[in-house]
Design a protein around this motif. Structure first.
Motif, PDB file in Angstrom:
ATOM      1  N   THR A  13       0.820  -1.207   0.000  1.00  0.00           N
ATOM      2  CA  THR A  13       0.000   0.000   0.000  1.00  0.00           C
ATOM      3  C   THR A  13       0.855   1.259   0.000  1.00  0.00           C
ATOM      4  O   THR A  13       0.423   2.304  -0.483  1.00  0.00           O
ATOM      5  N   TYR A  19      -0.788   8.750  -4.594  1.00  0.00           N
ATOM      6  CA  TYR A  19      -1.955   8.903  -5.452  1.00  0.00           C
ATOM      7  C   TYR A  19      -3.261   9.059  -4.675  1.00  0.00           C
ATOM      8  O   TYR A  19      -4.313   9.226  -5.287  1.00  0.00           O
ATOM      9  N   LEU A  20      -3.208   8.996  -3.369  1.00  0.00           N
ATOM     10  CA  LEU A  20      -4.416   9.063  -2.557  1.00  0.00           C
ATOM     11  C   LEU A  20      -4.831  10.504  -2.299  1.00  0.00           C
ATOM     12  O   LEU A  20      -3.999  11.382  -2.075  1.00  0.00           O
ATOM     13  N   SER A  21      -6.132  10.727  -2.292  1.00  0.00           N
ATOM     14  CA  SER A  21      -6.666  12.039  -1.944  1.00  0.00           C
ATOM     15  C   SER A  21      -6.652  12.208  -0.425  1.00  0.00           C
ATOM     16  O   SER A  21      -6.442  11.234   0.311  1.00  0.00           O
ATOM     17  N   PRO A  23      -9.145  12.705   1.784  1.00  0.00           N
ATOM     18  CA  PRO A  23     -10.077  11.840   2.528  1.00  0.00           C
ATOM     19  C   PRO A  23      -9.630  10.376   2.568  1.00  0.00           C
ATOM     20  O   PRO A  23      -9.808   9.695   3.584  1.00  0.00           O
ATOM     21  N   ASN A  24      -9.038   9.906   1.482  1.00  0.00           N
ATOM     22  CA  ASN A  24      -8.558   8.520   1.478  1.00  0.00           C
ATOM     23  C   ASN A  24      -7.348   8.340   2.391  1.00  0.00           C
ATOM     24  O   ASN A  24      -7.171   7.273   2.982  1.00  0.00           O
ATOM     25  N   MET A  25      -6.515   9.358   2.511  1.00  0.00           N
ATOM     26  CA  MET A  25      -5.386   9.296   3.446  1.00  0.00           C
ATOM     27  C   MET A  25      -5.901   9.196   4.882  1.00  0.00           C
ATOM     28  O   MET A  25      -5.330   8.488   5.704  1.00  0.00           O
ATOM     29  N   GLU A  26      -6.988   9.926   5.165  1.00  0.00           N
ATOM     30  CA  GLU A  26      -7.591   9.864   6.500  1.00  0.00           C
ATOM     31  C   GLU A  26      -8.090   8.445   6.794  1.00  0.00           C
ATOM     32  O   GLU A  26      -7.864   7.911   7.875  1.00  0.00           O
ATOM     33  N   LYS A  27      -8.750   7.853   5.816  1.00  0.00           N
ATOM     34  CA  LYS A  27      -9.240   6.477   5.995  1.00  0.00           C
ATOM     35  C   LYS A  27      -8.084   5.503   6.182  1.00  0.00           C
ATOM     36  O   LYS A  27      -8.144   4.606   7.024  1.00  0.00           O
ATOM     37  N   LEU A  28      -7.042   5.688   5.399  1.00  0.00           N
ATOM     38  CA  LEU A  28      -5.872   4.814   5.519  1.00  0.00           C
ATOM     39  C   LEU A  28      -5.226   4.946   6.900  1.00  0.00           C
ATOM     40  O   LEU A  28      -4.850   3.953   7.514  1.00  0.00           O
ATOM     41  N   SER A  29      -5.130   6.164   7.393  1.00  0.00           N
ATOM     42  CA  SER A  29      -4.511   6.366   8.706  1.00  0.00           C
ATOM     43  C   SER A  29      -5.338   5.706   9.813  1.00  0.00           C
ATOM     44  O   SER A  29      -4.783   5.120  10.736  1.00  0.00           O
ATOM     45  N   TYR A  31      -7.177   3.061   9.414  1.00  0.00           N
ATOM     46  CA  TYR A  31      -6.945   1.633   9.229  1.00  0.00           C
ATOM     47  C   TYR A  31      -5.611   1.216   9.846  1.00  0.00           C
ATOM     48  O   TYR A  31      -5.503   0.175  10.490  1.00  0.00           O
TER      49      TYR A  31
END
Length: 106
Positions: A13, A19-21, A23-29, A31
């Motif tokens: 990952t 390439y992540l936006s 909001p997606n970085m927030e979700k990844l963090s 996780y």
């Protein structure tokens, strides 16, 4: 899911992070924080390393809310390499925090 699959997913990952936006970085963090309670020691250790690698890409608010508590949690881990990776990660990202925050939260 199998531990090997979770660990490989975690390791690969990192290539997708640029390439992540936001909001997606927030979700990844979020996780990654959940992965710190995984029963597999290697996954917990790699999660801490991953958090340190994406720290500069996180927003200021995310860094304040997530990084220091994640490092502090990893420093209390029963697995010594996880504690060591938390200490090394904190050392690498210490310039992202104020000295009072470091003193109070770690």
């Amino acid at each position: 899911s199998s531990p090997a699959l979770r660990e490989l997913t975690l390791k690969t990952t990192l290539d997708l992070v640029p390439y992540l936006s936001a909001p997606n970085m927030e979700k990844l963090s979020r996780y990654l924080v959940r992965l710190q309670s995984d029963p597999e020691t290697s996954i917990r250790t790699n999660a801490v390393i991953f958090i340190a690698k994406i720290a500069p890409s996180l927003s200021e608010i995310s860094r304040e809310k997530m990084l220091l508590p994640a490092y502090a949690r990893a420093m209390k881990d029963a697995f010594p390499p996880c504690r060591l990776s938390a200490l090394q990660s904190l050392s690498k990202s210490q310039d992202l925090f104020s000295k009072p925050d470091l003193a109070a939260k770690v």
